[in-house]
Design an enzyme around this catalytic site. Structure first.
Site, short mmCIF file in Angstrom:
data_model
loop_
_atom_site.label_atom_id
_atom_site.label_comp_id
_atom_site.label_asym_id
_atom_site.label_seq_id
_atom_site.Cartn_x
_atom_site.Cartn_y
_atom_site.Cartn_z
N SER A 7 0.84 -1.20 0.00
CA SER A 7 0.00 0.00 0.00
C SER A 7 0.87 1.25 0.00
CB SER A 7 -0.90 0.01 1.23
OG SER A 7 -0.12 -0.07 2.41
N ASP A 8 0.40 2.31 -0.63
CA ASP A 8 1.06 3.59 -0.43
C ASP A 8 0.84 3.98 1.03
OD1 ASP A 8 2.38 5.96 -0.79
OD2 ASP A 8 1.24 6.59 -2.55
N ASP A 9 1.69 4.88 1.53
CA ASP A 9 1.56 5.32 2.92
C ASP A 9 0.13 5.75 3.23
OD1 ASP A 9 3.94 5.02 4.08
OD2 ASP A 9 4.50 7.13 4.06
#
Ligand code: BGC
Length: 745
Positions: free
Chosen positions: A274-276
């Site tokens: 996941s992106d942050d």
């Protein structure tokens, strides 16, 4: 990126109470697992490890960590994202840092490469491989083993996107191929490489709330195609899912995107990260295909959600087999990239060697946009007077901000507060107020003086157009440097240059008929003063050696050969969305309607609407001239599998140079495809008067589907029968030769 850590106040107190400075023992030891025995296949090796792991150990591998128990310290080696390894099984720590333009996140001083868009503008796959190699080697030299680069979002949908500079441009084939070479270069250094941000994260405005609406055919033939090509041609092992929603489902819990397209149709074997902060749930995300949650463990470990994965396994909401598969994918990625067999160790970077590559890439990627009357190249031996104006050219060159920001070797030449455009703060825009404007230490003024030792070179900072014009009036040539800062977390409000810089150029051009403009910027711009200047050089964000490369280009030590990887519109009114869609409040979603242009991204939109851009995709001048002739088309024995394009390329001018012959394809009538799509190119260097027979292979075997369209009915790529038109030229709007061939019946 480190600067944007948003830990809630209560957690911050816990972190402080636990003592941030405590040394972590044992967790950073790289040991190759004895249990893996002799198999070399990464899947077999991963399975052998998974079989020996406890559930707690498996759960440890699927999320990054806040500095909280059981790891109450910041990540080792300054990593932006850390998954502690399992010493008893010889599983190393996963230690990651951005990013696309060089090792970022302030891990240490690293080579600031020209922006990835400059690499795409080189249209040179060998240079692109070297670009990735520098990132991989330096990431490894800082003790890290995952690189968060590979931004293949198709920002041609929104050229004001603040991350334009991080990408490979607007064409899925060019961007996919250039990014694939970046990723290969990284991963060949035993560093896991990946693509991001999957998918359709094509504007920063409201990026966590935007619901990207698009139909299946358009999606497959545009944004998804860029990911497909980049992954297939690189074997990159990580895909980072994005903040936005796609057709109503968040990207990191989007079953269609993750399980369906990525892992199903494309057979992606690596892991989805996941992106942050992009995770929205625990079980639904994991079940939809998310394999690992980045640093901030909101969901997978249950810090901020009702149900952690541990609970879900206990109560049967998620089968153990899914957790096993998540862990398998992570471990197989580490094996496939060589992380187990070639552990990263801290070593000095080859700063001089990498700087030379940074210079070379900029020299290949800068684009000469205008050159009236042979204004350029300037004569390095002449006793001329040169006025250098603007953009802190006495100190350095601008770089792009956000998570792609690199702290250059030698340190920043100048650091300025962020220049947030007036439409900020925006809900969902995080980085602008935290990022800094950083100038890389390669001052064009110094480089120009070095290249032209007999010239009298003076400088004016450009803040007062009147004073700059006065200096220009007294000089034989004026070189005006313009800049526009871009960063993650914001979009540009306009396509024009900010801070009165248009007025600066106008004043200087009125004072001196020999005005040259050098642009330091992330992407497409409008230029109201274009008619009044004699030359324009697009240098992008030119990196650590930018000043030297720019001087070499201006004085003809290097002949420009870059070509635009994005269309420069004449005005925002030509865009599919003249106003950037924005959320009306800080919560809730809003639609970004990509069905407006559908698969007609960038030049395809301009061609289909018959709009004349300021500068077309693929455009770029040289100090010499070329001819393209003798087009020959040879279909493969089975025409549906592709064709060979042969042509003659000649340097008809008086200096050596390189030309990019571009091959575009028009589909049979009735197939509802854009008027043209890029299907191949070749970049050839030629001495003056020389010519060369060249061949470009366009093969339907592989990932780019040059002769196919996505058939929604059958959910597959289909080659249409009929007459195809092949256009060969040196930009999308300058076709030199055309031919046709038929695919039966
Ligand atoms: C960016 C990613 C980046 C991540 C880690 C996010 O804000 O969107 O591109 O890799 O931060 O720094």
């Amino acid at each position: 990126m480190n600067l944007r850590v948003q830990i809630p106040a209560t957690l911050q107190l816990q972190v402080l109470a636990l003592g941030l400075g405590v040394a972590l023992s044992g967790c950073n030891t790289m040991v190759v697992g004895k249990s893996v025995g002799t198999p070399t296949d990464p899947d077999t090796r991963a399975d052998l490890l998974v079989d020996q792991m406890t559930e707690a150990e498996k759960l440890q591998l699927v999320h990054g960590n806040l500095p909280l128990p059981p790891y109450p310290v910041p990540p080792p080696h300054g990593a932006v994202y850390w998954v502690p390894g399992i010493t008893r099984l010889g599983i190393p720590d996963q230690l990651a840092a951005d990013g696309p333009a060089g090792l970022g996140d302030n891990v240490g001083q690293a080579t600031a490469l020209p922006s990835p868009l400059a690499s795409a503008a080189s249209w040179d796959l060998n240079e692109a491989y070297k670009y990735g190699q520098v990132i991989g080697l330096e990431t490894r030299a800082f003790g890290l083993n995952i690189s968060l680069g590979g931004n293949v979002n198709l920002i041609g949908r929104e050229p004001r996107d603040g991350r334009t500079f991080e990408t490979g441009g607007e064409d899925p084939f060019l961007s996919g191929e250039i990014n694939a070479r970046h990723l290969l270069g990284v991963q060949d250094q035993y560093v896991v490489a990946g693509v991001k941000h999957y998918a359709l994260n094509d504007q920063e405005t409201g990026r966590t709330q935007a619901d990207s609406v698009i139909d299946e055919r358009s999606e497959r033939e545009s944004d998804l195609l860029a990911f497909e090509v980049a992954l297939a041609d690189s074997n990159a092992q990580m895909t980072m899912c994005a903040y936005d929603l796609v057709n109503g489902a968040y990207s990191c819990q989007n079953d269609h995107l993750l399980n369906g397209v990525l892992k199903g149709d494309w057979g992606f074997k690596g892991f989805v990260l996941s992106d942050d902060y992009a995770t929205q749930s625990s079980v639904p995300a994991a079940v939809a295909g998310l394999d690992q949650e980045q640093s901030y463990g909101y969901y997978f470990d249950g810090i901020w959600t009702q149900e952690s994965l541990e609970d879900a396994l206990a109560n049967g909401d998620m089968p153990e087999s899914r957790l096993d598969n998540m862990v398998h994918r992570i471990l197989r990625a580490m094996y496939a990239a060589g992380v187990f067999d070639h552990p990263a160790s801290v070593a000095p970077i080859d700063a001089a060697g990498d700087a030379a590559i940074a210079r070379e890439i900029e020299e290949q990627g800068a684009v000469l946009l205008k050159n009236t009357g042979g204004q350029l190249p300037l004569n390095p031996s002449a006793a001329q007077s040169i006025a250098v104006i603007g953009s802190h050219a006495d100190l350095g060159v601008l770089s792009g901000g956000g998570s792609a920001q690199v702290t250059p070797v030698g340190g920043a030449a100048l650091t300025l507060p962020p220049a947030c455009p007036p439409n900020l703060p925006q809900p969902g825009g995080l980085a602008c107020t935290n990022a800094l404007q950083i100038y890389d230490p390669s001052p064009p003024l110094v480089a120009i003086r070095a290249v032209a030792p007999h010239a009298q070179v003076s400088y004016n900072d450009g803040t007062d157009p009147g004073a700059a014009a006065k200096l220009a009036a007294a000089a034989s040539v004026a070189i005006v440097f313009l800049n526009d800062w871009e960063s993650e977390g914001m979009d540009r409000a306009e396509l024009s240059f900010p801070n009165n810089q248009d007025a600066l150029v106008a004043a200087v051009a009125a004072a001196n008929p020999h005005t040259v403009v050098v642009l330091e910027n992330g992407g497409a711009h409008v230029m109201p003063w274009l008619g009044s200047v004699s030359a324009v050089l697009e240098s992008w964000y030119p990196g650590q050696q930018g000043g030297t490369a720019i001087a070499n280009l201006l004085f003809g030590i290097v002949n420009p050969s870059g070509k635009l990887p994005i269309t420069f519109p004449a005005s925002v009114s030509q865009l599919p969305r003249p106003a950037i869609p924005a959320p009306s409040s800080a919560t809730g979603t809003f639609d970004v309607d990509y069905t407006v242009e559908g698969l007609n991204v960038g030049y395809k939109w301009f061609e289909s609407k018959k709009l004349q851009p300021l500068f077309a995709f693929g455009y770029g001048l040289s100090y010499t001239s070329f001819s393209i002739s003798n087009l020959g088309l040879t279909p493969n024995s089975s025409p549906a599998t592709g064709f060979q394009v042969s042509l003659n390329l000649a340097n008809t001018g008086s200096v050596a140079g390189a030309e990019v012959a571009q091959v575009y394809l028009g589909f049979p009538v009735g197939i509802a495809e854009p008027p043209m799509r890029l299907v191949g190119w070749t970049k050839v260097s030629l001495q003056p008067g020389a010519q060369q027979a060249v061949t470009v292979s366009v093969n339907a075997i592989g990932s780019s589907h040059p002769l196919s369209y996505w058939d929604t009915g059958s959910s597959s790529w289909v080659v249409a029968p009929g007459d195809y038109t092949v256009f060969v030229g040196n930009s999308s709007d300058n076709v030199k030769q055309a031919g046709t061939f038929h695919v039966g019946p």
